[in-house]
Scaffold this motif. Structure first.
Motif, short mmCIF file in Angstrom:
data_model
loop_
_atom_site.label_atom_id
_atom_site.label_comp_id
_atom_site.label_asym_id
_atom_site.label_seq_id
_atom_site.Cartn_x
_atom_site.Cartn_y
_atom_site.Cartn_z
N LEU A 164 1.34 -1.67 -0.45
CA LEU A 164 0.13 0.42 -0.34
C LEU A 164 0.99 1.42 0.13
N PHE A 165 1.79 1.11 -0.34
CA PHE A 165 3.13 2.23 -0.08
C PHE A 165 3.91 2.26 -0.78
N HIS A 166 4.91 3.02 -1.66
CA HIS A 166 6.13 3.43 -2.41
C HIS A 166 7.19 3.10 -1.20
N LYS A 167 7.67 1.59 -1.67
CA LYS A 167 8.89 2.03 -0.05
C LYS A 167 8.96 2.82 0.09
N GLN A 168 10.12 3.68 -0.45
CA GLN A 168 11.03 4.46 -0.99
C GLN A 168 10.90 5.84 -0.22
N SER A 169 9.74 6.09 -1.12
CA SER A 169 8.92 7.46 -0.41
C SER A 169 8.34 7.52 0.89
N PHE A 170 7.80 6.49 1.05
CA PHE A 170 7.18 6.32 2.46
C PHE A 170 8.29 6.57 3.36
N ILE A 171 9.28 5.26 3.86
CA ILE A 171 10.79 5.46 4.09
C ILE A 171 11.08 7.47 4.35
N GLU A 172 11.51 8.26 3.27
CA GLU A 172 11.94 8.93 3.08
C GLU A 172 10.94 10.12 4.01
N ARG A 173 9.30 10.05 4.01
CA ARG A 173 8.09 10.61 4.67
C ARG A 173 9.00 10.81 6.23
N ILE A 174 8.47 9.81 6.51
CA ILE A 174 9.00 9.08 7.72
C ILE A 174 10.64 9.52 8.16
N ASN A 175 11.36 9.05 7.74
CA ASN A 175 12.32 10.06 7.90
C ASN A 175 12.44 11.27 8.81
N ASN A 176 11.57 11.86 7.44
CA ASN A 176 11.33 13.51 7.88
C ASN A 176 10.20 14.21 8.33
N GLN A 177 9.78 12.48 9.01
CA GLN A 177 8.58 12.72 10.62
C GLN A 177 7.46 13.85 9.74
N GLU A 178 7.10 13.05 8.39
CA GLU A 178 5.78 14.63 8.43
C GLU A 178 4.82 13.64 8.31
N HIS A 179 4.59 12.57 8.63
CA HIS A 179 3.39 12.00 9.67
C HIS A 179 3.29 12.94 11.06
N LEU A 180 4.15 13.63 11.25
CA LEU A 180 4.04 14.94 12.69
C LEU A 180 3.19 15.87 12.99
N ARG A 181 3.13 16.12 10.93
CA ARG A 181 3.12 17.54 10.30
C ARG A 181 1.13 17.26 9.86
N ASN A 182 1.71 15.77 8.60
CA ASN A 182 0.07 15.60 8.74
C ASN A 182 -0.83 14.22 8.90
N GLN A 183 -1.92 14.97 9.33
CA GLN A 183 -2.80 13.67 10.40
C GLN A 183 -3.62 13.31 9.29
N GLY A 184 -3.22 12.96 8.12
CA GLY A 184 -3.87 11.40 7.42
C GLY A 184 -2.97 10.85 7.74
N LEU A 185 -1.82 11.56 7.06
CA LEU A 185 0.00 10.14 7.19
C LEU A 185 0.10 9.82 8.38
N PHE A 186 -0.70 10.14 9.34
CA PHE A 186 -0.16 10.15 11.00
C PHE A 186 -1.09 8.92 10.84
N ALA A 187 -2.18 8.77 10.54
CA ALA A 187 -3.47 7.75 11.06
C ALA A 187 -2.96 6.37 10.17
N SER A 188 -2.01 6.73 9.10
CA SER A 188 -2.08 5.80 8.23
C SER A 188 -1.22 5.02 8.95
N THR A 189 0.32 6.14 9.03
CA THR A 189 1.50 5.09 10.15
C THR A 189 1.15 5.10 10.78
N ALA A 226 -4.20 5.47 18.48
CA ALA A 226 -3.45 6.27 18.15
C ALA A 226 -4.37 7.00 16.61
N ALA A 227 -4.44 5.75 15.92
CA ALA A 227 -4.90 5.63 14.26
C ALA A 227 -6.18 5.71 14.12
N LYS A 228 -7.00 4.97 15.20
CA LYS A 228 -8.67 5.44 15.48
C LYS A 228 -8.78 6.94 16.04
N ASP A 229 -8.36 6.98 17.11
CA ASP A 229 -8.23 8.61 17.42
C ASP A 229 -7.82 9.83 16.47
#
Length: 654
Positions: A164-189, A226-229
């Motif tokens: 469900l994720f493109h490997k290289q881009s998803f790992i890069e987004r997590i390393n850049n902590q984008e999931h802390l700034r994007n609520q939808g990405l946080f839910a899926s992470t 955390a994902a549910k909330d």
């Protein structure tokens, strides 16, 4: 006389954060003036909610405020206190002690993970979603290294089946902590972490890179909550691709944790969001999405299409999306490294040494992507969709409606005819998808093994559903069950464990076939054959289920069931069959010994159509039939009453 000491009173008004969770709001020595709970969670301590007058409104009989009490259920445990980020340590040992330290703090139920996550605010006109997000953000920051590890493990044990994720881009987004700034990405992470942590707990790891104990704390339930909330209370506000993906992953995690109602819940939310977003038709997709999201959307759509059909077969229910209603292409058959934001790149030509044993030397070859096998599995589920429809046609008349099937489609095809066509498609696959070598730890190779294992499992599921619509005899059922067990026993157990709980229900179909034989009329020979197959299945389950958090014990329950039947057969069997050596004239004689006490059988139910067998009956003649008492057939680890599922194989283990 000294003045009477002033009576201590509780705080007249709790802060917003404590009021939201119905927990005690106490003072602290925090330099910012926050209460103890807000200081622990590192969130602002506010009193912004609107004040309401106490008492009963004029003209009203009463105004009882009902506070919903959430009980913890397996797979959806509310979460306890989360330390402030500055208290957290990056090491596994300190992080473990940090979470165990919460056990000494007071909580509503005694579980350190229970006093948090009591749902969204229901107070009209007030919403402290920001405080909730901040508290989960603090949790994510303190668990940063664990989240990175779980994301890496996702690409080893979940991604091969649900990419469900493109490997290289998803790992890069997590390393850049984008999931802390994007609520939808946080839910899926968080959903990814919940699923991976659950599978790690259930023994799905096969790589030596990871240790189970390092990946299961915080527990799966913490990430699940955390994902549910992270979802807005109004589902219509959950816009964007990431919320759809989060729902899909939470549905898969619900299967892992044995929470089938939550599977239906998040599947329903997924289908609601995808209908609003138009995921079923590429023409309705946003025009500004890039190549990577386009491929991820295609993978998501077809992944959950297959999950929808699988859930319909195993637990009953409707198929929500039909292939005829879908205008979504298959994902490109390229590895992620060749899919970039700038376009597609061509992989290098394969070397001759990479050719499989079924490939022809000297013929121009193309490099085969593992996604080719993944797309073939989707083909099998598309076939399954139509097989399911054909099976349900037999029950449409029970609705009291006029039959209209015959106007549009011919009679359903038989199992041999369908399987002949399917096996010809399977034979045409590259050899990498028809062989399942042991795992190597090299994902470039293991990805092909996962596809081969998943193809085999889906082929057997297709065959079982086809056979469920046909009336077949005992011998045929035993032949089929034996062939299915043989297929699964040849797949390396590491792949079976990585696919984890969903595959357990495939095996439940084999058990259903054998259990239905046990419930029917048996001869001594047929009983011995089914008994052997049941014990073989118990051995396979034992290899597979070791460490399973939800379904462990199915193999032992199956052995106990066989032991119970064996005990009955030893003490109460009416007829002993034995075949002596053939006489000199070459004629075979079947010896039947009837016990004296069995002249009036109290508990055995002879088959009404069984032929009488005498001392001169031939070996090829029909043997005397008997039937086991119903009370011996009530403890199978899978349900045999299929009245709830419209004739489908009830594959789910209990």
């Amino acid at each position: 006389m000294s003045p009477k000491p002033r009576k201590l009173q509780r705080v007249s008004k709790a802060c917003d954060f404590c009021n939201r969770r119905s927990i005690k709001c106490g003072t602290s020595e925090d330099r910012l003036g926050r209460c103890q709970n807000c200081a622990d969670f590192d969130v602002p301590c506010t009193y912004d909610r609107p004040a309401k007058r106490r008492g009963v409104k004029a003209g009203a009989k009463g105004n009882i405020r009902e506070t919903p009490v959430q009980t913890s259920s397996v797979g959806q445990l509310p979460v306890g206190r989360v330390p402030a980020p500055e208290r957290a340590s990056g090491s596994s040992a300190s992080r473990s002690s940090m979470y165990h330290e919460t056990a000494s703090r007071p909580s509503l139920t005694g579980d350190p993970w229970i006093s948090f996550n009591t749902g969204w605010s229901t107070t009209e006109g007030y919403d402290d979603d920001g405080a909730l997000r901040n508290s989960w953000k603090a949790f994510a920051i303190s668990s940063d290294q664990q989240i990175r590890n779980l994301v890496q493990v996702y690409f080893e044990i979940v991604y091969p089946i649900f990419p469900l994720f493109h490997k290289q881009s998803f790992i890069e987004r997590i390393n850049n902590q984008e999931h802390l700034r994007n609520q939808g990405l946080f839910a899926s992470t968080m959903a990814v972490c919940a699923l991976v942590s659950g599978r790690a707990r259930d023994g799905a790891l096969y790589s030596t890179r990871w240790q189970r104990e390092e990946l299961i704390e915080p527990p799966s339930e913490a990430f699940y909550a955390a994902a549910k909330d992270s979802f807005p209370r109004d589902l219509a506000l959950a816009r964007g691709f990431n919320y759809m993906r989060a729902c899909a992953i939470l549905a898969i995690a619900s299967i892992q944790n044995g929470q089938i109602k939550n599977l239906q819940k998040y599947s329903g939310m997924y289908h609601t969001l995808t209908t609003m977003e138009g995921l079923h038709d590429e023409k309705l997709w946003p025009k500004d999405i890039g190549i990577i999201e386009t491929e991820e959307r295609r993978r998501l759509f077809w992944s959950i299409y297959t999950l929808d059909i699988y859930a319909s077969i195993v637990w009953g229910g409707i198929i929500r999306y039909r292939e005829a209603h879908s205008l979504v292409r298959y994902p490109s058959e390229l590895d992620d490294e060749f899919i970039t934001p700038h376009g597609y790149s061509l992989p290098p030509s394969p070397k001759s040494s990479t050719l499989g044993p079924g490939d022809t030397p000297g013929v121009s070859q193309q490099r085969v992507s593992w996604m080719h096998g993944w797309n073939f599995t989707t083909d099998l589920y598309r076939i399954l969709e139509h097989v399911v429809d054909g099976t349900r046609r037999r029950f449409s008349s029970a609705n009291g409606t006029t039959e209209v099937w015959s106007l549009f489609s011919p009679a359903s095809m038989s199992e041999p005819a369908v399987m002949e066509r399917v096996l010809s498609m399977y034979t045409a696959l590259p050899s990498q998808f028809r062989e399942t070598p042991p795992t190597t730890g090299d994902m470039s190779k293991d990805l092909f093994g996962f596809q081969s294992a998943n193809i085999q499992a889906t082929l057997q599921l297709l065959r079982m559903v086809l056979l469920s619509a046909e009336e077949i005899g005992v011998d045929r059922k035993c032949d089929v069950a034996g062939e299915l067990l043989s297929v699964f026993s040849k797949v390396p157990v590491e792949y079976l464990k990585a696919i984890s709980s969903p595959l357990l229900h495939h095996l439940g179909g084999i058990g259903y076939i054998l259990g239905s034989v046990m419930e029917g009329s048996l001869s001594d020979a047929s009983y011995q054959r089914v008994r052997t197959l049941l014990l073989e299945m118990a051995d396979l389950l034992h290899r597979f289920e070791t460490g399973l958090h939800r379904s462990a014990g199915a193999s032992q329950r199956l052995r106990s069931q066989v032991d119970r039947i064996d005990g009955y057969m030893r003490t109460s069997r009416l007829v002993n069959f034995s075949v002596p050596p053939p006489p000199p004239n070459g004629a075979s004689v079947l010896q039947v010994n009837i016990k004296p006490e069995a002249m009036v059988p109290p508990t055995v139910y002879p088959h009404a159509g069984a032929a009488q067998v005498g001392a001169t009956a031939g070996v090829g003649d029909q043997m005397m039939q008997f039937q086991l008492p119903p009370e011996l057939l009530t403890n199978w680890p899978w349900p045999l009453d299929n009245s709830h599922s419209e004739g489908f194989l009830p594959l789910a283990f209990e």
